[in-house]
Design an enzyme around this catalytic site. Structure first.
Site, PDB file in Angstrom:
ATOM      1  N   CYS A 182      49.171  40.631  44.305  1.00  0.00           N
ATOM      2  CA  CYS A 182      49.739  39.912  43.162  1.00  0.00           C
ATOM      3  C   CYS A 182      49.142  38.508  43.025  1.00  0.00           C
ATOM      4  O   CYS A 182      49.334  37.668  43.893  1.00  0.00           O
ATOM      5  CB  CYS A 182      51.252  39.840  43.344  1.00  0.00           C
ATOM      6  SG  CYS A 182      52.108  38.731  42.232  1.00  0.00           S
ATOM      7  N   CYS A 206      51.637  35.655  42.920  1.00  0.00           N
ATOM      8  CA  CYS A 206      52.167  35.468  44.277  1.00  0.00           C
ATOM      9  C   CYS A 206      51.223  34.599  45.102  1.00  0.00           C
ATOM     10  O   CYS A 206      51.664  33.735  45.871  1.00  0.00           O
ATOM     11  CB  CYS A 206      52.362  36.813  44.976  1.00  0.00           C
ATOM     12  SG  CYS A 206      53.529  37.923  44.161  1.00  0.00           S
TER      13      CYS A 206
END
Length: 153
Positions: A71, A74
């Site tokens: 991600c 993230c």
């Protein structure tokens, strides 16, 4: 004596530079803790034992980052959380939970998009937030406001 001082300085510089090239997990290991479901049940809340009531088990407020390695947002949030863990050392805890490795825990909190953040004050109910702001600076500012106004109020 000068040789020892030079050797010590060289070693210290090497260790410092090497640490900057470590993976995020190794750099932040002492500040940001990676949790499994078992860890979460011991350190944050045992939702299996108390499914209808939030009983926070931590000794200081915390942020729980639900993330995945693949991600991109993230990966943007990760160094911000590391910096905040350092800045608020001793005042809050910062945890990370890999949603790919802990799908049951992610499902228990209804994680549908990542990154998702669980902000847990020492007293009172937690708040969940998903995503990050448009810029890292805005994300950092938002996290600081949540820490100062919600977690540490």
């Amino acid at each position: 004596m000068k040789h020892l001082l030079l050797l010590f300085t060289t070693i210290a510089l090497f260790v410092s530079l090497s640490a900057q090239n470590l993976p995020v997990e190794e750099r932040s290991a002492h500040l940001v803790q990676f949790l499994t479901k078992a860890d979460f049940l011991k350190k944050i809340v045992d939702y299996e034992k108390n499914p209808t009531q939030w009983i926070f088990l931590g000794d200081k407020p915390c942020i729980v980052d639900f993330y995945a390695d693949w991600c991109r947002p993230c990966r943007i949030a990760s160094p911000i959380l590391e910096d905040l863990a350092e800045e608020y050392r001793g005042k809050i805890d910062v945890y990370k939970i890999n949603t790919d490795q802990e799908p049951e825990l992610s499902a228990a909190f209804g994680i549908r998009s990542i990154p998702a953040f669980l902000f847990c004050p020492k007293n009172g109910n937690p708040q969940m937030s998903a995503g990050i702001a448009q810029t890292p600076e805005d994300t950092r500012t938002l996290f600081k406001r949540i820490i100062d106004e919600f977690l540490l109020k």
